[in-house]
Design an enzyme around this catalytic site. Sequence first.
Site, PDB file in Angstrom:
ATOM      1  N   GLU B  73       0.819  -1.216   0.000  1.00 49.87           N
ATOM      2  CA  GLU B  73       0.000   0.000   0.000  1.00 49.87           C
ATOM      3  C   GLU B  73       0.850   1.261   0.000  1.00 49.87           C
ATOM      4  O   GLU B  73       0.478   2.263  -0.619  1.00 49.87           O
ATOM      5  CB  GLU B  73      -0.965  -0.016   1.191  1.00 49.87           C
ATOM      6  CG  GLU B  73      -2.054  -1.089   1.081  1.00 49.87           C
ATOM      7  CD  GLU B  73      -1.557  -2.504   1.378  1.00 49.87           C
ATOM      8  OE1 GLU B  73      -0.417  -2.637   1.878  1.00 49.87           O
ATOM      9  OE2 GLU B  73      -2.282  -3.471   1.090  1.00 49.87           O
ATOM     10  N   HIS B 142     -11.420  -5.677   8.732  1.00 52.92           N
ATOM     11  CA  HIS B 142     -12.206  -5.434   7.523  1.00 52.92           C
ATOM     12  C   HIS B 142     -13.387  -4.492   7.757  1.00 52.92           C
ATOM     13  O   HIS B 142     -14.257  -4.385   6.903  1.00 52.92           O
ATOM     14  CB  HIS B 142     -12.734  -6.759   6.939  1.00 52.92           C
ATOM     15  CG  HIS B 142     -11.675  -7.624   6.345  1.00 52.92           C
ATOM     16  ND1 HIS B 142     -10.816  -8.361   7.122  1.00 52.92           N
ATOM     17  CD2 HIS B 142     -11.315  -7.844   5.057  1.00 52.92           C
ATOM     18  CE1 HIS B 142      -9.989  -9.030   6.332  1.00 52.92           C
ATOM     19  NE2 HIS B 142     -10.262  -8.723   5.069  1.00 52.92           N
TER      20      HIS B 142
END
Lengths: 382, 337
Positions: B73, B142
């Site tokens: 990322e 999540h």
Amino acid sequence: MTVLATPDKTGSGFPLGFDTILDPSPLQYLDEHGALSGVLRDDAPELAPDRLLATWRAMVVGRRFDVQATTMVRQGRLAVYPSSYGQEACEIGAMLALRPTDWFFPTYRDCVSMVTRGIDPVEALTLLRGDWHCGYDPQRWRTAPQCTPLATQAPHAAGLAHAARLAGDDTVALAFCGDGGTSEGDFHEALNFAAVYQAPAIFFVQNNQYAISVPLAKQTHAAALAHKAVGYGMAGVRVDGNDVIAVQHVVGEAAARARAGGGPTLIEAVTYRMQAHTNADDASRYRNDSEVEYWKPRDPLARLEAYLKACGLLTDAVVAEADQAAEALADDLRTRLGEEPEVDHRDLFRHVYARPTPQLLEQAAGLQAELDAAELDAEAGR
Amino acid sequence: MTATLDAAGRAAQNTEISLAQAVNRALRDAMTADEKVVVFGEDVGVLGGVFRVTDGLTRDFGEQRCFDTPLAEAGIMGTAIGMAMYGYRPVVEMQFDAFSYPAFEQIASHLAKMRNRTRGALPLPVVVRVPYGGGIGGVEHHSDSSEGYFVATPGLHVVTPATVSDAYTMLRAAIESDDPVIFMEPKRLYWSKDVLSTTGPEIGRAAIRRQGTDATLIAYGPTVSTALETAEAARAEGYDLEVVDLRSIVPFDDETVCASVRKTGRAVVIHEAAGFGGTGAEIAARVSERCFHWLEAPVRRVTGFDIPYPPPKLERHHLPSVDRILDAVASLQWEDR
Ligand SMILES: Cc1ncc(C[n+]2csc(CCOP(=O)(O)OP(=O)(O)O)c2C)c(N)n1
Ligand SMILES: [Mg+2]
């Protein structure tokens, strides 16, 4: 055309890297006594007299800049100065191998490179003087703002190189990084991205043996930083970072390979940080003088000078002209850094967003009112 | 904002589409309008993203315009910055809220600061799409509501749509913006459907989703629908609630929020993220500073607890619910009525 090409190992790929990479002894063309090793052909562009003299002159001027900046930080004219004294072969050799259209990603230690690129020395010192962050126009000089969060500039170089390739330009991006910076995750992510995209990027590690106080041995267990290239499927090369001819040569080759679509290169230049990390550091706490003494005779400028003298290129006139240019630069720095820089408090709010938010407008007005009131008070008191 | 629909889009104008499809359409239309718009991230290519938001973009625009990246990322964010420096307008996807954290250094140190550091010479027109929030039964990492980290970072715009049309218009505006925009997409609403309208208020403006007179519910992203449900339920209890959908957290629309609170005299701020040090704390403080003399009661917050996001079987206790918001409304010192 696929963007995400894998390295083409049958084509022009890796002429330099994979052959030499596992031999950790650095590539050297000019030894510490100023003798040519004879590996380079006589007609190599790096050995053309004009080029040699231009390189030497840039090193003389660059070193003078560094010495002057060190003097002026002692006088309180700069907030801090990380010297690159002794690393001029990297700082200057790498720059001279690039085109003005290439992009450069410097760190805090690389003012000498920036001056070599043509950036006004005072603008190059804006960050370290503290009147703003980046003092030059990055677009004009194709030079990113100096980066202090270690290795975070490396993915920018990978991205910019990828963009240039998508745009069909032959622009190359070169990022400097320290030996310590190679331990950061961003360094590895940048190499990997650049290799996957076959981006025209060069990652140039100035291995000056220290990250502030931490020696290389505590930074990595690898025999050479250049070996990391293997893991990413890219070309890697270890070069004597005090040999400006070798540095120019390997950067030139890496740039040519990148332009030809051959992908990125990792260059490890082995050099030495002659000064403390910055003026605020005390190197005697972590290293011995004897170590510094070992490196003194390996000086990159003295070595080139010895060679040029032996070739009969360093005439009195040439030396006088370079000295004059160096002194003029030092004088100019003394004068202009001697003046208190003008800062404008309104700049605080100007470039946070393209259009200031209502909240910033309110805060700017608040500060203005505060300053106006203080000024009125001061006038009344007088 | 000059949003145009392609022919297929026009034909589909009167049919309902999902919020995920609205984001997809915004990406398509932006890529059609400007060849410098590129989309990249993890699995966004052939797969079309784990939420199918980028479905078909690689097929239709080619691998140069929409591509998969290595799993890193910070690398995604850093290369986006480099591409923006070279004139591109990257739209990157962080696969899930909690997986944007590796990119945070690039976001905080470079994305947010580059314009400022260079006195405007290097603006970074980058959009970071972050699917966020809970309520989808996701296992740990999540379901985070990570907006607070970005909101606390000057130099970023932080916006979050709560409707299908806003998902489209706000993303188009975000891509056209010369500033970096963190585009927080409420995962829970990806499958919500509505007819798409391609015009809407500009970024930075809040929207009144329901008019009311007794108290203002201030919500954004996934909690807007909860606030609207609450307002319906509150009618039975005799409260007429106004619902403000912030749309944009940075810049913050003090004007719309304060006008509403001055009208109603009461306010409840709602979000999924933890309350302590959360965005709601800032909003409550702003409202209190600006509307003190109009307030009949302290500003209340209904937020997630100050805990790591809970496992799916427990998340219903954590998320702001209609009942909890109703309780907060009931506590707003109605004795004088
Ligand atoms: C991410 C990050 N961590 C820590 C620092 C503090 N710091 C500044 S310079 C430095 C040492 C860097 O060493 P190296 O990469 O070898 O570069 P050199 O200073 O030797 O040129 C450290 C730890 C920083 N700037 N950024
Ligand atoms: Mg070092």
